[in-house]
Scaffold this active site. Sequence first.
Site, PDB file in Angstrom:
ATOM      1  N   LYS A   1      22.175  19.516 -21.364  1.00  0.00           N
ATOM      2  CA  LYS A   1      21.407  20.392 -21.525  1.00  0.00           C
ATOM      3  C   LYS A   1      21.204  21.370 -20.636  1.00  0.00           C
ATOM      4  O   LYS A   1      20.758  20.658 -19.362  1.00  0.00           O
ATOM      5  CB  LYS A   1      20.286  20.443 -22.414  1.00  0.00           C
ATOM      6  CG  LYS A   1      18.890  22.092 -22.473  1.00  0.00           C
ATOM      7  CD  LYS A   1      18.074  21.622 -22.796  1.00  0.00           C
ATOM      8  CE  LYS A   1      16.704  21.497 -21.954  1.00  0.00           C
ATOM      9  NZ  LYS A   1      15.871  22.077 -20.751  1.00  0.00           N
TER      10      LYS A   1
ATOM     11  N   ASP B   1      13.511  16.475 -18.252  1.00  0.00           N
ATOM     12  CA  ASP B   1      13.674  16.232 -17.495  1.00  0.00           C
ATOM     13  C   ASP B   1      12.025  16.839 -17.002  1.00  0.00           C
ATOM     14  O   ASP B   1      11.648  16.372 -15.597  1.00  0.00           O
ATOM     15  CB  ASP B   1      14.507  17.406 -16.056  1.00  0.00           C
ATOM     16  CG  ASP B   1      13.697  18.930 -16.164  1.00  0.00           C
ATOM     17  OD1 ASP B   1      13.722  19.185 -16.999  1.00  0.00           O
ATOM     18  OD2 ASP B   1      14.456  19.446 -15.488  1.00  0.00           O
ATOM     19  N   SER B   2      11.425  16.766 -18.661  1.00  0.00           N
ATOM     20  CA  SER B   2      10.172  16.890 -18.210  1.00  0.00           C
ATOM     21  C   SER B   2       9.110  15.535 -17.968  1.00  0.00           C
ATOM     22  O   SER B   2       8.295  15.707 -17.862  1.00  0.00           O
ATOM     23  CB  SER B   2       9.612  17.742 -19.302  1.00  0.00           C
ATOM     24  OG  SER B   2      10.189  17.101 -20.356  1.00  0.00           O
TER      25      SER B   2
ATOM     26  N   GLU C   1      12.314  29.364 -24.097  1.00  0.00           N
ATOM     27  CA  GLU C   1      11.263  29.308 -23.995  1.00  0.00           C
ATOM     28  C   GLU C   1      10.346  30.323 -23.473  1.00  0.00           C
ATOM     29  O   GLU C   1      10.641  30.870 -22.337  1.00  0.00           O
ATOM     30  CB  GLU C   1      11.544  27.915 -22.722  1.00  0.00           C
ATOM     31  CG  GLU C   1      10.164  27.442 -22.219  1.00  0.00           C
ATOM     32  CD  GLU C   1      10.159  26.398 -21.589  1.00  0.00           C
ATOM     33  OE1 GLU C   1       9.256  25.736 -21.231  1.00  0.00           O
ATOM     34  OE2 GLU C   1      11.064  25.463 -21.361  1.00  0.00           O
TER      35      GLU C   1
END
Length: 264
Positions: free
Chosen positions: A112, A45-46, A181
């Site tokens: 994810k 979704d980046s 992350e």
Amino acid sequence: MAKISVSRLTKMKQDNQKITCMTAYDASFAAIFDQAGIQVLLVGDSLGMVLQGHDSTLPVTVDDIRYHTAAVVSTAKSAFIIADLPFMSYSTPEMSYENAAILMRAGANMVKMEGGEWLTDSVKGLVERGIPVCGHLGLTPQSVNIFGGYKVQGREEEQADELLNDALLLQEAGIQLLVLECVPVSLADRITTALKIPVIGIGAGCETDGQILVMHDAFGVSAGFCPKFSKNFLLETGDIRQAVTLYIDQVESRQFPSAEHSFY
């Protein structure tokens, strides 16, 4: 090259072989990454930030991810393909089933999801229905408004213990991969050691089982800010294919990420 499977990725962890991952959003770059030997491609979704120009990932829709997943799958014949479930698309188990099915039909091998213990029912339900799941802990960009910005997570002992506990609970629920992350190297090492499943780091140091970068960061073409944990591999090579090869080589040899790309 044979199609990468989740069991192959698990075997790589067991054999202490580094896993290389990259985001991909279109057929052309997916083919380059696949041919270079990148094992995992994430349709992230980046794309909301690097393709659509938003200041967060929140506006991205399931249909956006579906569209880009289909494009990536069309040329990536060997890489394992993970597709992001975007913001508010898995608020309930039922929503997660419906939206994950859309992405799997588009060709994803796994979906994810960002979050900890609260996701366990959804994870169990998805796995029972034949949909593999990748977890995502630490800095979860869909929660940027809760965090108050893009900040390193897990520096305090209590939060570090909570993240480790979440990772174990998600593994028990059935996730087969975990993205970690923006956490301190010491915490990433603890979580990677504690889990049987592969842990893929981004801004988590070199002790994780593999690394992932947003492709625009890896090539130095992101508009504006470039994260501390990233590196412009294109700057050293001047050629996209050579830059991908350099990324793979430096991850496998533990040269990347170095201390300058890590948090302590």
